[in-house]
Motif scaffolding. Structure first.
Motif, PDB file in Angstrom:
ATOM      1  N   TRP A   1       7.458  51.775   3.848  1.00 54.12           N
ATOM      2  CA  TRP A   1       7.623  51.712   2.408  1.00 54.12           C
ATOM      3  C   TRP A   1       6.443  50.940   1.814  1.00 54.12           C
ATOM      4  CZ3 TRP A   1      11.610  54.311   0.057  1.00 54.12           C
ATOM      5  CH2 TRP A   1      12.625  54.770   0.903  1.00 54.12           C
ATOM      6  N   PHE A   2       5.590  51.681   1.099  1.00 51.20           N
ATOM      7  CA  PHE A   2       4.383  51.064   0.544  1.00 51.20           C
ATOM      8  C   PHE A   2       3.894  51.894  -0.639  1.00 51.20           C
ATOM      9  CE2 PHE A   2      -0.219  50.912   0.102  1.00 51.20           C
ATOM     10  CZ  PHE A   2      -0.468  49.544   0.035  1.00 51.20           C
ATOM     11  N   GLY A   3       3.600  51.223  -1.767  1.00 52.58           N
ATOM     12  CA  GLY A   3       2.986  51.875  -2.911  1.00 52.58           C
ATOM     13  C   GLY A   3       3.960  52.617  -3.804  1.00 52.58           C
ATOM     14  N   LYS A   4       3.450  53.050  -4.961  1.00 50.65           N
ATOM     15  CA  LYS A   4       4.277  53.785  -5.922  1.00 50.65           C
ATOM     16  C   LYS A   4       4.773  55.090  -5.322  1.00 50.65           C
ATOM     17  CE  LYS A   4       1.849  52.097 -10.058  1.00 50.65           C
ATOM     18  NZ  LYS A   4       1.074  52.503 -11.253  1.00 50.65           N
ATOM     19  N   ASP A   5       5.918  55.543  -5.808  1.00 50.91           N
ATOM     20  CA  ASP A   5       6.516  56.755  -5.254  1.00 50.91           C
ATOM     21  C   ASP A   5       5.960  58.031  -5.873  1.00 50.91           C
ATOM     22  OD1 ASP A   5       7.647  56.662  -7.788  1.00 50.91           O
ATOM     23  OD2 ASP A   5       9.620  57.342  -7.105  1.00 50.91           O
ATOM     24  N   GLY A   6       5.033  57.913  -6.827  1.00 51.41           N
ATOM     25  CA  GLY A   6       4.439  59.094  -7.441  1.00 51.41           C
ATOM     26  C   GLY A   6       5.014  59.447  -8.788  1.00 51.41           C
ATOM     27  N   THR A   7       6.103  58.815  -9.184  1.00 50.07           N
ATOM     28  CA  THR A   7       6.705  59.103 -10.488  1.00 50.07           C
ATOM     29  C   THR A   7       6.087  58.263 -11.597  1.00 50.07           C
ATOM     30  OG1 THR A   7       8.434  57.425 -10.209  1.00 50.07           O
ATOM     31  CG2 THR A   7       8.883  59.628  -9.341  1.00 50.07           C
ATOM     32  N   GLY A   8       5.224  57.315 -11.207  1.00 53.47           N
ATOM     33  CA  GLY A   8       4.631  56.425 -12.194  1.00 53.47           C
ATOM     34  C   GLY A   8       5.419  55.159 -12.412  1.00 53.47           C
ATOM     35  N   ASN A   9       6.614  55.077 -11.824  1.00 53.75           N
ATOM     36  CA  ASN A   9       7.434  53.871 -11.973  1.00 53.75           C
ATOM     37  C   ASN A   9       6.890  52.784 -11.045  1.00 53.75           C
ATOM     38  OD1 ASN A   9       9.483  51.933 -12.112  1.00 53.75           O
ATOM     39  ND2 ASN A   9      11.053  53.490 -12.422  1.00 53.75           N
ATOM     40  N   PRO A  10       6.452  51.642 -11.583  1.00 49.20           N
ATOM     41  CA  PRO A  10       5.802  50.629 -10.739  1.00 49.20           C
ATOM     42  C   PRO A  10       6.737  49.867  -9.825  1.00 49.20           C
ATOM     43  CG  PRO A  10       6.055  49.781 -12.964  1.00 49.20           C
ATOM     44  CD  PRO A  10       6.496  51.224 -13.009  1.00 49.20           C
ATOM     45  N   ASP A  11       8.067  50.030  -9.965  1.00 51.24           N
ATOM     46  CA  ASP A  11       8.967  49.278  -9.087  1.00 51.24           C
ATOM     47  C   ASP A  11       9.763  50.183  -8.155  1.00 51.24           C
ATOM     48  OD1 ASP A  11      10.836  50.372 -10.835  1.00 51.24           O
ATOM     49  OD2 ASP A  11      12.062  48.556 -10.902  1.00 51.24           O
ATOM     50  N   VAL A  12       9.323  51.439  -7.996  1.00 48.94           N
ATOM     51  CA  VAL A  12       9.942  52.342  -7.020  1.00 48.94           C
ATOM     52  C   VAL A  12       8.915  52.625  -5.936  1.00 48.94           C
ATOM     53  CG1 VAL A  12      11.020  54.577  -6.601  1.00 48.94           C
ATOM     54  CG2 VAL A  12      11.435  53.373  -8.761  1.00 48.94           C
ATOM     55  N   THR A  13       9.256  52.272  -4.686  1.00 49.39           N
ATOM     56  CA  THR A  13       8.315  52.346  -3.579  1.00 49.39           C
ATOM     57  C   THR A  13       8.487  53.642  -2.798  1.00 49.39           C
ATOM     58  OG1 THR A  13       8.383  49.935  -3.398  1.00 49.39           O
ATOM     59  CG2 THR A  13       7.494  51.139  -1.522  1.00 49.39           C
ATOM     60  N   LYS A  14       7.379  54.161  -2.285  1.00 54.63           N
ATOM     61  CA  LYS A  14       7.384  55.411  -1.524  1.00 54.63           C
ATOM     62  C   LYS A  14       7.440  55.127  -0.034  1.00 54.63           C
ATOM     63  CE  LYS A  14       4.738  59.704  -0.872  1.00 54.63           C
ATOM     64  NZ  LYS A  14       3.532  60.469  -1.281  1.00 54.63           N
ATOM     65  N   ASN A  15       8.205  55.921   0.682  1.00 59.79           N
ATOM     66  CA  ASN A  15       8.237  55.865   2.140  1.00 59.79           C
ATOM     67  C   ASN A  15       7.144  56.786   2.672  1.00 59.79           C
ATOM     68  OD1 ASN A  15       8.756  55.759   4.854  1.00 59.79           O
ATOM     69  ND2 ASN A  15      10.774  56.707   4.742  1.00 59.79           N
ATOM     70  N   LEU A  16       6.019  56.229   3.056  1.00 59.43           N
ATOM     71  CA  LEU A  16       4.871  57.023   3.483  1.00 59.43           C
ATOM     72  C   LEU A  16       5.140  57.786   4.775  1.00 59.43           C
ATOM     73  CD1 LEU A  16       1.939  54.517   2.775  1.00 59.43           C
ATOM     74  CD2 LEU A  16       2.858  56.309   1.281  1.00 59.43           C
ATOM     75  N   ASN A  17       6.104  57.349   5.568  1.00 56.34           N
ATOM     76  CA  ASN A  17       6.383  58.006   6.851  1.00 56.34           C
ATOM     77  C   ASN A  17       7.597  58.928   6.795  1.00 56.34           C
ATOM     78  OD1 ASN A  17       4.183  56.848   8.001  1.00 56.34           O
ATOM     79  ND2 ASN A  17       5.286  55.393   9.285  1.00 56.34           N
ATOM     80  N   ALA A  18       8.055  59.235   5.590  1.00 49.70           N
ATOM     81  CA  ALA A  18       9.181  60.164   5.467  1.00 49.70           C
ATOM     82  C   ALA A  18       8.773  61.520   6.042  1.00 49.70           C
ATOM     83  CB  ALA A  18       9.597  60.306   4.011  1.00 49.70           C
ATOM     84  N   GLY A  19       9.540  62.042   6.984  1.00 51.83           N
ATOM     85  CA  GLY A  19       9.258  63.335   7.583  1.00 51.83           C
ATOM     86  C   GLY A  19       8.182  63.328   8.645  1.00 51.83           C
ATOM     87  N   VAL A  20       7.638  62.146   8.984  1.00 49.12           N
ATOM     88  CA  VAL A  20       6.588  62.049   9.993  1.00 49.12           C
ATOM     89  C   VAL A  20       7.221  61.856  11.370  1.00 49.12           C
ATOM     90  CG1 VAL A  20       4.614  60.698  10.808  1.00 49.12           C
ATOM     91  CG2 VAL A  20       4.913  61.121   8.358  1.00 49.12           C
ATOM     92  N   ASP A  21       6.786  62.648  12.330  1.00 49.88           N
ATOM     93  CA  ASP A  21       7.235  62.493  13.715  1.00 49.88           C
ATOM     94  C   ASP A  21       6.304  61.480  14.376  1.00 49.88           C
ATOM     95  OD1 ASP A  21       8.007  62.628  16.350  1.00 49.88           O
ATOM     96  OD2 ASP A  21       7.900  64.818  16.507  1.00 49.88           O
TER      97      ASP A  21
END
Length: 589
Positions: free
Chosen positions: A473-493
Motif C-alpha cells: 500500500w503506497f501512493g494515491k489510488d488514482g482517483t485524486g483523493n489524497p487520503d486513499v492509498t493504492k495497493n501496488l501489488n494487487a493482482g501480482v503473483d
C-alpha cells in the motif's frame, strides 16, 4: 530527581467554585500507581480508594505544586498522589478531592506480577496512541473517544476499560509546544475519556522540547525517573524501561541520542536476556525506524544503533514510532521484527504533500488516524496487534480495522521452495523466474518473497533482487483523493519475478529464492540454479555503497559491478563539485 521549573509550597486554602476534576493515571506497578489532576485553585490533594465503589475507605493525602508560565493567565495547581501497598492485578475504585470539588468514582487495575497475565484467560493488553499536538481541532479527543468505545465493544459494554487494557503508551508529541496551556488543553483534556481508567506512559517527542518551558514542563508533569527495570534506571526522564506482565517496554528518546542511552540500553538488554519473566520486548521512539513520506525524517540512531541492539534478542518483537501523522507497518528483512508508525491525529499528512519513496521494508502506508490494541496471550506465546482507523479530514471512519498482524512463537517455518524453470539453453531477456507454490505445515499464509540473482555462485555480489510483500500500500489510488492509498501489488503473483530487457548484462547467472509467511518466518533458501543470458547489453556499470552515512574515518565499502572488464578500467574518488575531466582524483583503484 525532579526538575521543576517552579515549585511553591502552598500554605493556604482557597475555595473551589465548580471545578471539574478528571484524574490522570501514570506509573503503574503491581503495588502502586500515581494519580494526578489539575485545578485552578486550592492546594488540597486527597484520594479516597478501596476495592468497592461504595467503600472508598482508605484516604491518601498527596502534594500540590503551583506552576507558572509566560502567557498563562490562570492558576495552575498540579496535584499528585502516589498510592502504595496495593495488591497486584487488583481492581481499585477511587475518587479525588480538592476543596469542595470531587471527581466521579473511577477505577484502575494494578499491573500483574512480572511474567503473569491480567485476565482469567491469560491475556494482557495495551493501547498505543500518539501525536495529540493540535489544540483547537477535535481530532485527538475524537481518537480517544473512539478507542474508549472500541474497548467497550470488543470486551463488553458493561466492563470498564481497566478490566481489559493494562495501560496506554503514547509515542511522543503529546503537546505541540511545552507550555502549561498545551499540557492542560492538549494532553490532559484530550485524554479525559480514558485517563481516569488507564495509566498513560509517554515517550519524548520533538515538540516536547519546544515552547516557553520545553522539557522542563515534561519533567514536571511526569514521574518517569521513578521507573526502573531490574533496578536499572536511566537516571532521567528522557528514556526508560518498564515491565508489564511478560512484556518489557523500552521507551527510547530519539531527541536525546548518544552513548549514555546506548550504554543504558545494553544494560537493559543484558538483564532481559537472563529474565525468564520477560517473553516479549517492544521498543518505542517518537521519530520512526522508516518512513515513506517526508523520506529521511526518521531517527538514524534508532535505525542504525538501537534496533540492531534490540534484534540481537529473540524476545524482541516490534518497534513503534510516530512523528508522521499516519499509519505504517513493515518488517525487518532478516529478522522476525515489525516496525510501525502510530501517528495519531496531528498535522495533515497526505499523499502528494512531501517527498515520497516506496521502501521494501514497509508493507503499507495509510494516511489514516489510527490507534492500536496489542493483545498478548501469556500462556501460549502469542501476540496479536490490530490497528483501528477513524479516517481523516476527508473520510471519517468508525474504528475500522485497517491492519492486523501477529507473532506466534514456536511455529514451523514454510517449506523450502524451488525455482521451477528448466534452463537447458541460453536465454534472452525478458525472463520470468518461476517459484514453486507456497506450502507450509501451519495455517500461515504467504507474506513475502525474495529472489536473488548474481554472477557469483556464492551470491557475494547481488546483480538483481526482487523483494515483495503480497500487498504494498503506497501512493494515491488514482482517483485524486489524497487520503486513499493504492495497493501496488494487487493482482501480482509474487512467486514470479521478471527480469526486464537490458537490465542485466550478458553472462552466466545464479538464482535462488525464499518465502516468508505472515508469522515472519522465512523458509530455507531454494536450491541454486544457473542460466546464461545472451543478446543483452555488454555492460551496465553500477557503483553501490554499503551505507548512506559514515562516521569520520569509518571504512567505506564500494561495490562496482557490470563494468566492461577492460584491463585499464578504474574507479576514482572526487570531492563534490570536482570535474573528473579537469581534476585529478583524490584516490583511484
Amino acid at each position: 530527581m525532579k526538575h521543576y521549573f517552579l515549585l511553591l509550597c502552598c500554605l493556604f486554602t482557597s475555595l473551589c467554585f465548580g471545578q471539574t476534576i478528571v484524574p490522570y493515571l501514570q506509573n503503574p506497578t503491581p503495588n502502586s500507581i500515581i494519580i494526578n489532576w489539575k485545578t485552578s485553585s486550592d492546594n488540597e490533594t486527597t484520594v479516597y480508594y478501596g476495592t468497592s465503589p461504595t467503600q472508598l475507605n482508605v484516604t491518601v493525602t498527596g502534594t500540590t505544586n503551583i506552576f507558572t508560565d509566560t502567557g498563562y493567565s490562570n492558576n495552575y495547581y498540579y496535584h499528585t498522589a502516589k498510592i502504595t501497598n496495593l495488591q497486584p492485578n487488583t481492581k481499585y475504585y477511587y475518587k479525588t478531592k480538592t476543596g469542595t470539588s470531587e471527581s466521579s468514582v473511577y477505577n484502575f487495575r494494578t499491573l500483574p506480577l512480572p511474567g503473569q497475565a491480567v485476565t482469567a484467560d491469560g491475556k494482557i493488553r495495551f493501547l498505543i496512541m500518539g501525536d495529540n499536538q493540535l489544540k483547537n481541532e477535535p481530532r485527538y479527543d475524537s481518537l480517544n473517544l473512539h478507542a474508549y468505545k472500541k474497548i467497550k465493544e470488543r470486551f463488553g459494554a458493561s466492563n470498564d476499560p481497566s478490566d481489559n487494557i493494562a495501560l496506554t503508551f503514547m509515542v511522543g508529541d503529546q503537546v505541540d509546544v511545552g507550555t502549561l496551556d498545551h499540557y492542560e488543553n492538549v494532553h490532559f483534556k484530550k485524554n479525559q475519556k480514558l485517563s481516569p481508567y488507564l495509566p498513560i506512559q509517554t515517550t519524548v517527542g520533538n515538540h516536547e522540547t519546544y515552547g516557553t518551558l520545553g522539557m522542563s514542563s515534561y519533567y514536571a508533569h511526569f514521574f518517569i525517573d521513578e521507573l526502573s527495570y531490574k533496578n536499572i534506571s536511566s537516571g532521567n526522564e528522557n528514556y526508560y524501561a518498564q515491565q508489564a506482565g511478560n512484556v518489557l517496554f523500552v521507551s527510547l528518546s530519539s531527541e536525546h541520542t548518544g552513548s549514555a542511552q546506548q550504554t543504558w540500553l545494553q544494560q537493559i538488554m543484558n538483564a532481559a536476556a537472563a529474565d525468564n519473566t520477560v517473553q516479549w520486548i517492544i521498543s518505542l521512539s517518537h521519530r520512526p525506524y522508516q518512513a515513506e513520506q517526508y523520506v529521511g525524517d526518521i531517527s538514524t540512531w534508532v535505525r542504525n544503533t538501537a534496533v540492531p541492539m534490540l534484534t540481537a534478542s529473540d524476545k524482541y518483537i516490534m518497534h513503534i514510532g510516530a512523528h508522521h501523522h499516519l499509519y505504517h507497518r513493515g518488517q525487518l528483512k532478516n529478522s522476525p521484527n515489525y516496525q510501525i508508525i502510530s501517528g495519531g491525529t496531528a498535522w495533515d499528512q497526505y499523499w502528494g504533500m512531501s517527498n515520497e519513496q516506496d521502501f521494501d521494508d514497509v508493507q503499507k502506508t495509510l494516511t489514516d488516524w489510527t490507534y492500536q490494541i496489542i493483545e498478548v496471550d501469556v500462556n501460549t506465546g502469542k501476540m496479536d496487534i490490530e490497528s483501528y482507523s477513524i479516517g481523516g479530514i476527508y473520510n471519517k471512519k468508525n474504528s475500522v480495522t485497517v491492519d492486523s498482524f501477529h507473532r506466534y512463537k514456536n511455529l514451523a517455518k514454510p517449506t523450502k521452495p524451488a525455482v521451477t524453470n528448466v534452463f537447458t539453453t541460453p536465454v534472452t531477456l525478458p525472463l520470468t523466474i518461476n517459484g514453486s507454490n507456497f506450502t507450509t505445515t501451519t495455517t500461515e499464509l504467504l507474506n513475502t518473497t525474495q529472489f536473488l540473482i548474481s554472477k557469483t555462485a556464492d551470491f557475494s555480489v547481488i546483480d538483481k533482487e526482487f523483494y515483495r510483500d503480497y500487498e504494498n500500500w503506497f501512493g494515491k489510488d488514482g482517483t485524486g483523493n489524497p487520503d486513499v492509498t493504492k495497493n501496488l501489488n494487487a493482482g501480482v503473483d509474487i512467486t514470479k519475478a521478471t527480469i526486464a530487457a537490458n537490465t542485466i548484462t550478458n553472462g552466466v547467472y545464479y538464482v535462488k529464492l525464499r518465502y516468508r509467511d505472515r508469522n515472519l518466518e522465512w523458509s530455507e533458501w531454494s536450491d541454486v540454479k544457473s542460466f546464461q543470458v545472451i543478446g543483452s547489453v555488454v555492460s551496465n556499470p553500477q557503483l553501490v555503497l554499503n551505507k548512506t552515512e559514515y562516521l569520520q574515518n569509518e571504512e567505506i565499502l564500494a561495490t562496482y559491478t557490470d563494468g566492461p572488464g577492460n584491463q585499464q578500467d578504474w574507479v576514482g574518488i572526487y570531492k563534490k563539485g570536482q570535474n573528473p575531466t579537469t581534476t585529478t582524483s583524490q584516490q583511484y583503484k
